[in-house]
Design a protein around this motif. Structure first.
Motif, mmCIF file in Angstrom:
data_model
loop_
_atom_site.group_PDB
_atom_site.id
_atom_site.type_symbol
_atom_site.label_atom_id
_atom_site.label_comp_id
_atom_site.label_asym_id
_atom_site.label_seq_id
_atom_site.Cartn_x
_atom_site.Cartn_y
_atom_site.Cartn_z
ATOM 1 N N ARG A 38 -16.119 5.681 4.544
ATOM 2 C CA ARG A 38 -14.897 5.832 5.338
ATOM 3 C C ARG A 38 -14.506 4.464 5.886
ATOM 4 O O ARG A 38 -15.311 3.801 6.532
ATOM 5 C CB ARG A 38 -15.166 6.812 6.475
ATOM 6 N N VAL A 39 -13.287 4.034 5.585
ATOM 7 C CA VAL A 39 -12.772 2.755 6.082
ATOM 8 C C VAL A 39 -11.366 2.954 6.630
ATOM 9 O O VAL A 39 -10.730 3.975 6.374
ATOM 10 C CB VAL A 39 -12.771 1.652 4.985
ATOM 11 N N PHE A 40 -10.896 1.953 7.365
ATOM 12 C CA PHE A 40 -9.607 2.025 8.048
ATOM 13 C C PHE A 40 -8.801 0.754 7.764
ATOM 14 O O PHE A 40 -9.360 -0.309 7.542
ATOM 15 C CB PHE A 40 -9.821 2.155 9.559
ATOM 16 N N ARG A 41 -7.483 0.906 7.800
ATOM 17 C CA ARG A 41 -6.595 -0.249 7.655
ATOM 18 C C ARG A 41 -5.452 -0.096 8.651
ATOM 19 O O ARG A 41 -4.856 0.982 8.767
ATOM 20 C CB ARG A 41 -6.040 -0.340 6.241
ATOM 21 N N PHE A 42 -5.162 -1.168 9.362
ATOM 22 C CA PHE A 42 -4.044 -1.203 10.296
ATOM 23 C C PHE A 42 -2.828 -1.682 9.522
ATOM 24 O O PHE A 42 -2.838 -2.786 8.964
ATOM 25 C CB PHE A 42 -4.348 -2.143 11.464
ATOM 26 N N GLU A 124 0.591 1.967 12.628
ATOM 27 C CA GLU A 124 -0.341 3.033 12.268
ATOM 28 C C GLU A 124 -1.703 2.486 11.874
ATOM 29 O O GLU A 124 -1.874 1.304 11.622
ATOM 30 C CB GLU A 124 0.194 3.855 11.078
ATOM 31 N N ARG A 125 -2.619 3.425 11.794
ATOM 32 C CA ARG A 125 -3.954 3.163 11.258
ATOM 33 C C ARG A 125 -4.168 4.193 10.161
ATOM 34 O O ARG A 125 -4.027 5.394 10.397
ATOM 35 C CB ARG A 125 -5.013 3.293 12.351
ATOM 36 N N ALA A 126 -4.499 3.713 8.985
ATOM 37 C CA ALA A 126 -4.768 4.602 7.860
ATOM 38 C C ALA A 126 -6.277 4.741 7.686
ATOM 39 O O ALA A 126 -7.032 3.804 7.936
ATOM 40 C CB ALA A 126 -4.144 4.044 6.584
ATOM 41 N N GLU A 127 -6.678 5.922 7.248
ATOM 42 C CA GLU A 127 -8.096 6.214 7.043
ATOM 43 C C GLU A 127 -8.295 6.564 5.570
ATOM 44 O O GLU A 127 -7.514 7.337 4.998
ATOM 45 C CB GLU A 127 -8.465 7.397 7.933
ATOM 46 N N PHE A 128 -9.358 6.006 4.973
ATOM 47 C CA PHE A 128 -9.614 6.188 3.548
ATOM 48 C C PHE A 128 -11.081 6.517 3.314
ATOM 49 O O PHE A 128 -11.949 6.058 4.049
ATOM 50 C CB PHE A 128 -9.318 4.892 2.768
ATOM 51 N N GLU A 148 -15.239 -6.391 8.874
ATOM 52 C CA GLU A 148 -14.284 -6.408 7.766
ATOM 53 C C GLU A 148 -14.978 -6.153 6.440
ATOM 54 O O GLU A 148 -16.075 -6.640 6.189
ATOM 55 C CB GLU A 148 -13.563 -7.759 7.705
ATOM 56 N N MET A 149 -14.313 -5.380 5.627
ATOM 57 C CA MET A 149 -14.733 -5.135 4.258
ATOM 58 C C MET A 149 -13.514 -5.371 3.390
ATOM 59 O O MET A 149 -12.381 -5.288 3.857
ATOM 60 C CB MET A 149 -15.258 -3.706 4.109
ATOM 61 N N LEU A 150 -13.766 -5.657 2.134
ATOM 62 C CA LEU A 150 -12.680 -5.899 1.203
ATOM 63 C C LEU A 150 -12.693 -4.827 0.136
ATOM 64 O O LEU A 150 -13.713 -4.600 -0.521
ATOM 65 C CB LEU A 150 -12.827 -7.286 0.564
ATOM 66 N N TYR A 151 -11.559 -4.171 -0.033
ATOM 67 C CA TYR A 151 -11.406 -3.172 -1.085
ATOM 68 C C TYR A 151 -10.884 -3.878 -2.321
ATOM 69 O O TYR A 151 -9.886 -4.609 -2.252
ATOM 70 C CB TYR A 151 -10.438 -2.065 -0.654
ATOM 71 N N LEU A 152 -11.534 -3.674 -3.435
ATOM 72 C CA LEU A 152 -11.188 -4.341 -4.681
ATOM 73 C C LEU A 152 -10.395 -3.395 -5.567
ATOM 74 O O LEU A 152 -10.921 -2.411 -6.065
ATOM 75 C CB LEU A 152 -12.462 -4.789 -5.397
ATOM 76 N N GLY A 153 -9.116 -3.676 -5.743
ATOM 77 C CA GLY A 153 -8.282 -2.851 -6.611
ATOM 78 C C GLY A 153 -6.899 -2.653 -6.037
ATOM 79 O O GLY A 153 -6.610 -3.045 -4.913
ATOM 80 N N ASN A 154 -6.047 -2.035 -6.848
ATOM 81 C CA ASN A 154 -4.659 -1.820 -6.411
ATOM 82 C C ASN A 154 -4.343 -0.345 -6.208
ATOM 83 O O ASN A 154 -3.197 0.045 -6.235
ATOM 84 C CB ASN A 154 -3.689 -2.460 -7.407
ATOM 85 N N ASP A 155 -5.367 0.468 -5.972
ATOM 86 C CA ASP A 155 -5.162 1.909 -5.836
ATOM 87 C C ASP A 155 -5.714 2.466 -4.525
ATOM 88 O O ASP A 155 -6.119 3.620 -4.453
ATOM 89 C CB ASP A 155 -5.797 2.630 -7.022
ATOM 90 N N LEU A 156 -5.704 1.660 -3.473
ATOM 91 C CA LEU A 156 -6.226 2.120 -2.180
ATOM 92 C C LEU A 156 -5.530 3.400 -1.723
ATOM 93 O O LEU A 156 -6.174 4.307 -1.188
ATOM 94 C CB LEU A 156 -6.071 1.015 -1.123
ATOM 95 N N ALA A 157 -4.240 3.514 -1.969
ATOM 96 C CA ALA A 157 -3.483 4.701 -1.546
ATOM 97 C C ALA A 157 -4.041 5.987 -2.153
ATOM 98 O O ALA A 157 -3.913 7.059 -1.554
ATOM 99 C CB ALA A 157 -2.006 4.540 -1.915
ATOM 100 N N ASP A 158 -4.693 5.889 -3.303
ATOM 101 C CA ASP A 158 -5.275 7.079 -3.939
ATOM 102 C C ASP A 158 -6.415 7.674 -3.113
ATOM 103 O O ASP A 158 -6.815 8.811 -3.342
ATOM 104 C CB ASP A 158 -5.807 6.748 -5.331
ATOM 105 N N HIS A 159 -6.957 6.915 -2.180
ATOM 106 C CA HIS A 159 -8.103 7.352 -1.386
ATOM 107 C C HIS A 159 -7.730 7.692 0.054
ATOM 108 O O HIS A 159 -8.611 7.878 0.898
ATOM 109 C CB HIS A 159 -9.186 6.255 -1.403
#
Length: 171
Positions: A38-42, A124-128, A148-159
């Motif tokens: 579980r990760v978050f993005r502002f 907002e804050r998104a949760e993935f 901080e963590m780095l998500y690798l890819g262009n499909d973060l919205a899918d999660h």
């Protein structure tokens, strides 16, 4: 997804498996059991670019080939991640990563000025729930300070799990 995007995504996923930095596992047990964290993005839900790496937004075909080539090697992945965390002008625009945090409370107290500004101004804050093998934990001081963590890819919205108002926003 275009052919170049699909090829780049395959390379980045393979690279992430080759170079697996330790990821924070502070998410729920159910999420962990599924091989996800579980990760978050502002960010702003009205700006879909907030969930896409700069490489896909700003990169040319040549840029994508160059970054994809670097990502094939563990040292190249480390270099790309460190440049992203440092926010190096010019290079950050070619980052294949999207910054996320495993701990919003820690991120809210960061000493990183740019991240602090993002956290305090984002609506907002998104949760993935994201696959563990697509997360990289940089080793730099600022990254540790912000969880901080780095998500690798262009499909973060899918999660995406959910959106919520940013509790750290200052008006």
């Amino acid at each position: 997804m275009t052919g170049r995007d699909a090829e780049a995504a395959r390379v980045f996923q393979a690279a992430a498996r080759l170079f697996k930095a330790p990821a924070d596992t502070s998410g729920t047990r159910a999420v962990q059991a599924a091989g996800k964290i579980r990760v978050f993005r502002f960010c702003d839900r009205n700006n879909p670019d907030d969930l896409i790496p700069n490489l896909w937004r700003n990169g040319t075909e040549a840029d994508i080939r160059r970054v994809t080539g670097l990502a094939r090697f563990p040292e190249g992945m480390r270099q790309l991640a460190e440049l992203h965390v440092q926010g190096v002008d010019g290079r950050l625009r070619l980052s294949p990563f999207v910054s996320v945090t495993s701990d919003p409370q820690v991120a809210g107290r960061t000493r990183d000025g740019l991240l602090r500004e993002i956290i305090h101004t984002s609506p907002e804050r998104a949760e993935f729930d994201v696959p563990c093998d697509l997360l990289y934990t940089p080793q730099g001081l600022l990254a540790t300070d912000a969880a901080e963590m780095l998500y690798l890819g262009n499909d973060l919205a899918d999660h995406l799990v959910r959106w919520e108002p940013n509790p750290y926003r200052r008006r």
